[in-house]
Write a protein that holds these residues in place. Structure first.
Motif, PDB file in Angstrom:
ATOM      1  N   SER A   1      30.478 -35.939  13.898  1.00 32.57           N
ATOM      2  CA  SER A   1      30.873 -35.118  12.761  1.00 32.57           C
ATOM      3  C   SER A   1      30.974 -36.000  11.521  1.00 32.57           C
ATOM      4  O   SER A   1      31.768 -36.942  11.468  1.00 32.57           O
ATOM      5  CB  SER A   1      32.228 -34.476  13.072  1.00 32.57           C
ATOM      6  OG  SER A   1      32.736 -33.899  11.901  1.00 32.57           O
TER       7      SER A   1
ATOM      8  N   GLU B   1      33.103 -34.963   5.153  1.00 35.53           N
ATOM      9  CA  GLU B   1      32.507 -34.260   4.010  1.00 35.53           C
ATOM     10  C   GLU B   1      32.228 -35.191   2.826  1.00 35.53           C
ATOM     11  O   GLU B   1      31.216 -35.050   2.138  1.00 35.53           O
ATOM     12  CB  GLU B   1      33.428 -33.127   3.581  1.00 35.53           C
ATOM     13  CG  GLU B   1      32.683 -31.934   3.042  1.00 35.53           C
ATOM     14  CD  GLU B   1      33.576 -30.717   2.983  1.00 35.53           C
ATOM     15  OE1 GLU B   1      33.886 -30.316   1.865  1.00 35.53           O
ATOM     16  OE2 GLU B   1      33.957 -30.207   4.047  1.00 35.53           O
ATOM     17  N   ASP B   2      33.120 -36.184   2.611  1.00 34.69           N
ATOM     18  CA  ASP B   2      32.918 -37.068   1.459  1.00 34.69           C
ATOM     19  C   ASP B   2      31.763 -38.045   1.664  1.00 34.69           C
ATOM     20  O   ASP B   2      31.401 -38.775   0.745  1.00 34.69           O
ATOM     21  CB  ASP B   2      34.210 -37.829   1.143  1.00 34.69           C
ATOM     22  CG  ASP B   2      34.600 -38.793   2.246  1.00 34.69           C
ATOM     23  OD1 ASP B   2      34.243 -38.537   3.420  1.00 34.69           O
ATOM     24  OD2 ASP B   2      35.257 -39.799   1.946  1.00 34.69           O
TER      25      ASP B   2
ATOM     26  N   ILE C   1      28.782 -36.973   2.680  1.00 37.12           N
ATOM     27  CA  ILE C   1      27.543 -36.207   2.510  1.00 37.12           C
ATOM     28  C   ILE C   1      27.185 -36.193   1.027  1.00 37.12           C
ATOM     29  O   ILE C   1      27.994 -35.773   0.194  1.00 37.12           O
ATOM     30  CB  ILE C   1      27.720 -34.760   3.026  1.00 37.12           C
ATOM     31  CG1 ILE C   1      28.034 -34.819   4.525  1.00 37.12           C
ATOM     32  CG2 ILE C   1      26.464 -33.938   2.777  1.00 37.12           C
ATOM     33  CD1 ILE C   1      28.463 -33.513   5.115  1.00 37.12           C
TER      34      ILE C   1
ATOM     35  N   ASN D   1      25.850 -35.209  -2.611  1.00 34.13           N
ATOM     36  CA  ASN D   1      25.542 -33.959  -3.315  1.00 34.13           C
ATOM     37  C   ASN D   1      24.056 -33.888  -3.622  1.00 34.13           C
ATOM     38  O   ASN D   1      23.441 -32.841  -3.554  1.00 34.13           O
ATOM     39  CB  ASN D   1      26.337 -33.884  -4.614  1.00 34.13           C
ATOM     40  CG  ASN D   1      27.817 -33.737  -4.336  1.00 34.13           C
ATOM     41  OD1 ASN D   1      28.206 -33.108  -3.357  1.00 34.13           O
ATOM     42  ND2 ASN D   1      28.632 -34.329  -5.183  1.00 34.13           N
TER      43      ASN D   1
ATOM     44  N   LYS E   1      30.733 -24.925   9.327  1.00 31.99           N
ATOM     45  CA  LYS E   1      30.625 -25.598   8.022  1.00 31.99           C
ATOM     46  C   LYS E   1      30.775 -27.116   8.115  1.00 31.99           C
ATOM     47  O   LYS E   1      31.005 -27.788   7.123  1.00 31.99           O
ATOM     48  CB  LYS E   1      31.641 -25.029   7.027  1.00 31.99           C
ATOM     49  CG  LYS E   1      31.394 -23.581   6.704  1.00 31.99           C
ATOM     50  CD  LYS E   1      32.378 -23.070   5.692  1.00 31.99           C
ATOM     51  CE  LYS E   1      32.108 -21.597   5.408  1.00 31.99           C
ATOM     52  NZ  LYS E   1      33.097 -20.991   4.570  1.00 31.99           N
ATOM     53  N   LYS E   2      30.685 -27.670   9.305  1.00 29.93           N
ATOM     54  CA  LYS E   2      30.722 -29.128   9.470  1.00 29.93           C
ATOM     55  C   LYS E   2      29.320 -29.612   9.844  1.00 29.93           C
ATOM     56  O   LYS E   2      28.593 -28.942  10.582  1.00 29.93           O
ATOM     57  CB  LYS E   2      31.727 -29.524  10.561  1.00 29.93           C
ATOM     58  CG  LYS E   2      33.168 -29.231  10.184  1.00 29.93           C
ATOM     59  CD  LYS E   2      34.105 -30.030  11.028  1.00 29.93           C
ATOM     60  CE  LYS E   2      34.467 -31.252  10.248  1.00 29.93           C
ATOM     61  NZ  LYS E   2      35.253 -32.236  10.839  1.00 29.93           N
TER      62      LYS E   2
END
Ligand code: FES
Length: 153
Positions: free
Chosen positions: A52, A55-56, A58, A60, A145-146
């Motif tokens: 997993s 998020e930070d 990934i 933009n 959403k992961k």
């Protein structure tokens, strides 16, 4: 007219042929059964562990290098995540020439191999130097959403 001796010889000959045929059938059956039960594993097939990605980590847009530590295996890995045109791609950093780890050059927007100067574009395609094959893409799946990236173990 057949004598008893001749009939006996023919019967023995027939039984011998029948036994050989049945033995042949049994051999083939056991061989096929063995191949099904003890199917040789494909040496190219390797299992993935899906990690997993925080998020930070990934991007933009563009490229991020992600360090992955899998505690229960005491192993760490590096991958590149590329976000381009709203799609996410994960690459192994291993150069497909001889396996050195590539770096991403922000100026040329290419992956550059420090060993023999191999270069790959942002989509992993080999564009210069000795490598002929693209960087290896890693499987990505998105659940709840992961983002999960498959790491070969
Ligand atoms: S190992 Fe990368 S170019 Fe040779």
């Amino acid at each position: 007219m057949l004598t008893d001796r001749k009939v006996g010889e023919e019967r023995r000959f027939f039984l011998k042929k029948l036994f050989n045929f049945l033995f042949f059938l049994a051999s083939i059956s056991f061989t096929l059964l063995g191949l099904i039960v003890f199917k040789p594993s494909n040496p190219k097939r390797r299992d993935y562990i899906f990690y997993s990605v925080p998020e930070d980590r990934i991007p933009n847009e563009g490229v991020k290098k992600v360090d992955i530590k899998i505690e229960n295996l005491s192993k760490s890995f590096k991958i590149f995540l590329v976000k381009k045109d709203n799609s996410l791609i994960a690459f192994s950093p291993a150069c497909t020439h001889l396996g050195c780890f590539v770096n991403f050059d922000i100026n040329s927007m290419e992956f550059v191999c420090p060993c023999h100067g191999g270069r790959y574009d942002i989509e992993g395609k080999a564009v210069a130097g000795p490598p002929k094959d693209p960087l290896n893409r890693l499987p990505i799946k998105i659940e709840n959403k992961k983002v999960y990236v498959g790491i070969k173990i």
